[in-house]
Design a protein around this motif. Structure first.
Motif, PDB file in Angstrom:
ATOM      1  N   GLN A  65       0.845  -1.184   0.000  1.00 56.86           N
ATOM      2  CA  GLN A  65       0.000   0.000   0.000  1.00 56.86           C
ATOM      3  C   GLN A  65       0.883   1.237   0.000  1.00 56.86           C
ATOM      4  N   ARG A  66       0.488   2.221  -0.797  1.00 53.90           N
ATOM      5  CA  ARG A  66       1.238   3.469  -0.883  1.00 53.90           C
ATOM      6  C   ARG A  66       0.268   4.647  -0.818  1.00 53.90           C
ATOM      7  N   GLU A  67       0.603   5.642  -0.014  1.00 52.94           N
ATOM      8  CA  GLU A  67      -0.163   6.878   0.012  1.00 52.94           C
ATOM      9  C   GLU A  67       0.550   7.909  -0.854  1.00 52.94           C
ATOM     10  N   THR A  68      -0.209   8.584  -1.705  1.00 53.52           N
ATOM     11  CA  THR A  68       0.360   9.608  -2.578  1.00 53.52           C
ATOM     12  C   THR A  68      -0.418  10.902  -2.439  1.00 53.52           C
ATOM     13  N   TYR A  69       0.325  12.002  -2.474  1.00 57.39           N
ATOM     14  CA  TYR A  69      -0.286  13.331  -2.419  1.00 57.39           C
ATOM     15  C   TYR A  69      -0.133  13.954  -3.790  1.00 57.39           C
ATOM     16  N   ASP A  70      -1.268  14.244  -4.426  1.00 61.09           N
ATOM     17  CA  ASP A  70      -1.286  14.763  -5.788  1.00 61.09           C
ATOM     18  C   ASP A  70      -1.666  16.237  -5.756  1.00 61.09           C
ATOM     19  N   ARG A  71      -0.684  17.097  -5.985  1.00 61.19           N
ATOM     20  CA  ARG A  71      -0.939  18.537  -6.022  1.00 61.19           C
ATOM     21  C   ARG A  71      -0.725  19.109  -7.423  1.00 61.19           C
ATOM     22  N   GLY A  72      -0.587  18.233  -8.420  1.00 59.43           N
ATOM     23  CA  GLY A  72      -0.298  18.681  -9.769  1.00 59.43           C
ATOM     24  C   GLY A  72       1.203  18.903  -9.952  1.00 59.43           C
ATOM     25  N   ASN A  73       1.584  19.237 -11.165  1.00 60.97           N
ATOM     26  CA  ASN A  73       2.989  19.519 -11.456  1.00 60.97           C
ATOM     27  C   ASN A  73       3.254  21.019 -11.383  1.00 60.97           C
ATOM     28  N   GLY A  74       4.536  21.373 -11.262  1.00 59.07           N
ATOM     29  CA  GLY A  74       4.889  22.776 -11.092  1.00 59.07           C
ATOM     30  C   GLY A  74       6.122  23.165 -11.881  1.00 59.07           C
ATOM     31  N   ALA A  75       6.507  24.420 -11.732  1.00 62.38           N
ATOM     32  CA  ALA A  75       7.692  24.940 -12.410  1.00 62.38           C
ATOM     33  C   ALA A  75       8.352  25.988 -11.523  1.00 62.38           C
ATOM     34  N   THR A  76       9.647  26.144 -11.712  1.00 58.56           N
ATOM     35  CA  THR A  76      10.415  27.137 -10.964  1.00 58.56           C
ATOM     36  C   THR A  76      11.452  27.759 -11.886  1.00 58.56           C
ATOM     37  N   VAL A  77      11.895  28.982 -11.568  1.00 55.77           N
ATOM     38  CA  VAL A  77      12.862  29.653 -12.420  1.00 55.77           C
ATOM     39  C   VAL A  77      13.869  30.432 -11.570  1.00 55.77           C
ATOM     40  N   LEU A  78      15.131  30.327 -11.929  1.00 55.44           N
ATOM     41  CA  LEU A  78      16.167  31.177 -11.344  1.00 55.44           C
ATOM     42  C   LEU A  78      16.323  32.411 -12.212  1.00 55.44           C
TER      43      LEU A  78
END
Length: 226
Positions: A65-78
């Motif tokens: 059994q595995r619990e997963t938290y799905d918040r969607g994908n994201g992006a970051t920039v320097l």
């Protein structure tokens, strides 16, 4: 008769249904068979508990059994100014780090946000504009990284882009109506790295991009000014 469950049989407050279907049709790995998916929580993001069968190296099937938290994908920039050797970061309150022993929860980070319905490049231009208010140049794609693969499904798309530090930077950014109260932090790249060494910068995506910037990016030895 049981009432219809929001997010499963009927739309939830974000208009979603079928949240318990995620992963049920996966067949890319012949050693994994998904048996059941249970939605534990579905407020803004989704917490699931998945029961699966996994074929171990001996060939035996075991139930996990595995619990997963799905918040969607994201992006970051320097955001960087190679000529002036400066980077533009943000500081904002992050409750999860505050509750886990960070002194005040005020984390120094690169600009970032969720993709929502946009592609990564469009999303990070939107987030950079909202969080910093500066005009940025051409985006350079750096990596796509799973940041916490043990439990969080999010894949983060990393970018870098130039900005003109001589054009002036305000003190604050973010959308107040979304509860964003962001302080802008403009630093010399060497000072930023010192903050990593001292532990004043503790955000993983920010540390990764700062180190990339001096190893392979705009501040690397012999790097071409962009």
């Amino acid at each position: 008769m049981d009432a219809a469950r929001p997010g499963i049989e009927v739309p939830d407050h974000r208009g979603r249904t079928g949240l318990d279907r995620a992963g049920r049709d996966l067949e890319r790995n012949p050693d994994v068979r998904v048996i059941d998916v249970e939605v534990l929580a579905a407020a803004w993001h989704v917490l699931r508990r998945t029961t699966l069968e996994y074929r171990d190296p001996s060939g035996e099937w075991e139930v996990q059994q595995r619990e997963t938290y799905d918040r969607g994908n994201g992006a970051t920039v320097l955001l960087y100014d190679a000529e002036r050797r400066r980077v533009l970061l943000t500081r904002q309150f992050r409750y999860p780090v505050y509750v886990n022993d960070h002194p005040d929860g005020m984390l120094i980070e690169t600009a970032a946000g969720l993709l929502d319905a946009d592609d990564p490049a469009t999303a990070i231009r939107r987030e950079a504009a909202e969080e910093t208010g500066v005009e940025i140049g051409a985006l350079e794609h750096v990596w796509d990284v799973f940041m916490s693969p043990g439990s969080v499904t999010e894949r983060l798309h990393f970018f870098a882009a130039p900005y003109d530090s001589g054009a002036g930077v305000g003190d604050r950014g973010g959308l107040a109506e979304e509860g964003e109260h962001i302080e802008l932090v403009e630093l010399d790249i060497d000072d930023a790295l010192d903050l990593v060494r001292s532990g004043d910068i503790q955000d993983a995506k920010t540390i990764m991009l700062l180190q990339w910037a001096v190893l392979d990016g705009p501040f690397a030895a012999g790097a071409r000014k962009k």
